[in-house]
Design an enzyme around this catalytic site. Structure first.
Site, PDB file in Angstrom:
ATOM      1  N   HIS A 187      -1.616   0.523  -9.713  1.00 19.42           N
ATOM      2  CA  HIS A 187      -2.210  -0.439  -8.760  1.00 19.42           C
ATOM      3  C   HIS A 187      -2.841  -1.629  -9.498  1.00 19.42           C
ATOM      4  CE1 HIS A 187      -4.056  -0.897  -4.491  1.00 19.42           C
ATOM      5  NE2 HIS A 187      -3.829  -2.070  -5.048  1.00 19.42           N
ATOM      6  N   ARG A 235       0.859  -1.173   0.000  1.00 18.71           N
ATOM      7  CA  ARG A 235       0.000   0.000   0.000  1.00 18.71           C
ATOM      8  C   ARG A 235       0.899   1.228   0.000  1.00 18.71           C
ATOM      9  NH1 ARG A 235      -3.423  -2.886  -1.555  1.00 18.71           N
ATOM     10  NH2 ARG A 235      -5.488  -3.266  -0.677  1.00 18.71           N
ATOM     11  N   GLU A 250      -4.274   7.654  -4.445  1.00 23.75           N
ATOM     12  CA  GLU A 250      -4.612   7.011  -5.722  1.00 23.75           C
ATOM     13  C   GLU A 250      -5.993   7.467  -6.164  1.00 23.75           C
ATOM     14  OE1 GLU A 250      -4.160   2.760  -5.292  1.00 23.75           O
ATOM     15  OE2 GLU A 250      -2.123   2.958  -4.527  1.00 23.75           O
TER      16      GLU A 250
HETATM   17  C1  DGY Z   1      -5.942  -6.083  -2.984  1.00 23.80           C
HETATM   18  O1  DGY Z   1      -6.715  -6.999  -3.268  1.00 23.80           O
HETATM   19  O2  DGY Z   1      -5.838  -5.645  -1.838  1.00 23.80           O
HETATM   20  C2  DGY Z   1      -5.118  -5.537  -4.104  1.00 23.80           C
HETATM   21  O3  DGY Z   1      -4.346  -4.461  -3.728  1.00 23.80           O
HETATM   22  C3  DGY Z   1      -5.998  -5.161  -5.262  1.00 23.80           C
HETATM   23  O4  DGY Z   1      -6.918  -4.196  -4.879  1.00 23.80           O
END
Ligand code: DGY
Length: 324
Positions: free
Chosen positions: A284, A237, A266
């Site tokens: 992402h 993240r 984002e």
């Molecule tokens: C998640 O599943 O957490 C990935 O980052 C995709 O959103």
């Protein structure tokens, strides 16, 4: 009477059809006006929510008086106020496992792309710059045999480690909350403190969930501990890294490069990162393959269906909310 499900993203018509076997389904339609307004209007009716990428907590769910379950089409659940959902007795589910391999593939795409300057040299070639053999200015750095440091050796971290060990003969270092003896044995992975790992690794790959503990865990001080020749890869993240400090380290050349899939804010529409040739910026897409996104959505549908039919969902984040 059928319960109502409000689907807010990552759901195809075939998935809606599957949900409609049991539920009335509302899907906000961008052609019919403001999506957020449609979501808010439908919210009081909803017994279940399914989707991803929408922060949901006290403020957003005040009117959701019938809500029993939030089924996230994601493995990460930092978008949700788990404490609040639990206090209200609302189940929260996620989609682990099904995205492990795709996300680990992407970590390697970032490692390879940033080390061998794939994206940068692709743009350079297409811009018509290839007039003679490339010189030292365009050279990359090796991946094979270099040391891979993994911060957070969970399922995805272990899948990255396997690729590094089996495919690229990389010594594996890892840091985290607990030792993983089985991976130490299978992959020769060696446990390090974060500080030691940063100092020793050629590639540092971040695979930790976002929490109060991991927010900005990589800041100016940690970046300064990394080798000048090292590359930072973030598939976890964005807020795990202090982005301003990262930009500074990359600009000043105290870090060789970075491969990023996630950002503090984002979508990333504008950023000093865009001015830096030694950074690969992806939007992402860790789990964004057709097969994996389908698998995630169907897993989320199964979780939601179980929850609304009174069965225990497979991936319940807050088990105390299940009344059986
Ligand atoms: C998640 O599943 O957490 C990935 O980052 C995709 O959103």
């Amino acid at each position: 009477m059928k319960k109502t499900v409000l689907a807010f993203s990552r759901i195809t018509p075939a998935m809606v059809e599957r949900l409609e076997a049991h539920f009335d389904v509302i899907v906000p339609n961008p052609k019919a006006g403001d999506i957020a307004a449609q979501f808010n209007e439908a919210l009081p009716k909803a017994h279940g929510l399914i989707g991803a990428g929408r922060p949901l907590g006290r403020k957003q769910l005040a009117d959701a008086s019938n809500l029993e379950v939030v089924s996230s089409v994601s493995v990460g659940y930092d978008n949700y106020d788990v404490g609040y959902l639990t206090e209200r007795g609302i189940m929260l589910t996620n989609t682990p496992d099904v995205l492990t391999q795709s996300t680990a593939d992407l970590a390697f795409a970032l490692i390879m792309s940033s080390a061998r300057r794939v994206a940068e040299l692709d743009a350079w070639t297409k811009a018509g710059n290839w007039k003679a053999s490339v010189g030292a200015d365009q050279f990359g750095t090796d991946v094979y045999g270099k040391t891979l440091g993994i911060v957070g050796l969970g399922n995805i971290g272990a899948a990255v480690a396997r690729r590094g060990h089996l495919g690229f003969d990389m010594p594996i270092l890892y840091s985290g909350n607990s030792r993983k003896p089985e991976l130490e044995q299978a992959l020769g992975a060696q446990f390090r403190s974060l500080e030691q790992l940063l100092a020793e690794a050629d590639f540092v790959c971040l695979v930790v969930p976002l929490s109060d503990k991991t927010r900005h865990m990589i800041g100016a001080a940690e970046l300064a501990q990394m080798k000048k020749s090292a590359i930072l890869v973030n598939i976890s993240r964005g807020p795990v890294v202090d982005e301003a400090a990262l930009v500074q380290a990359l600009r000043e050349g105290t870090l060789r490069g970075a491969g990023l899939d996630v950002y503090e804010k984002e979508p990333l529409a504008e950023s000093p990162l865009f001015q830096l040739g030694n950074v690969v910026t992806l939007p992402h897409i860790g789990s964004a393959t057709a097969q994996t996104r389908d698998a995630m959505a169907y897993r989320a549908i199964d979780n939601l269906t179980a929850a609304l039919l009174g069965k225990r969902p497979q991936d319940l984040v807050n088990p105390q909310t299940f009344k059986g």
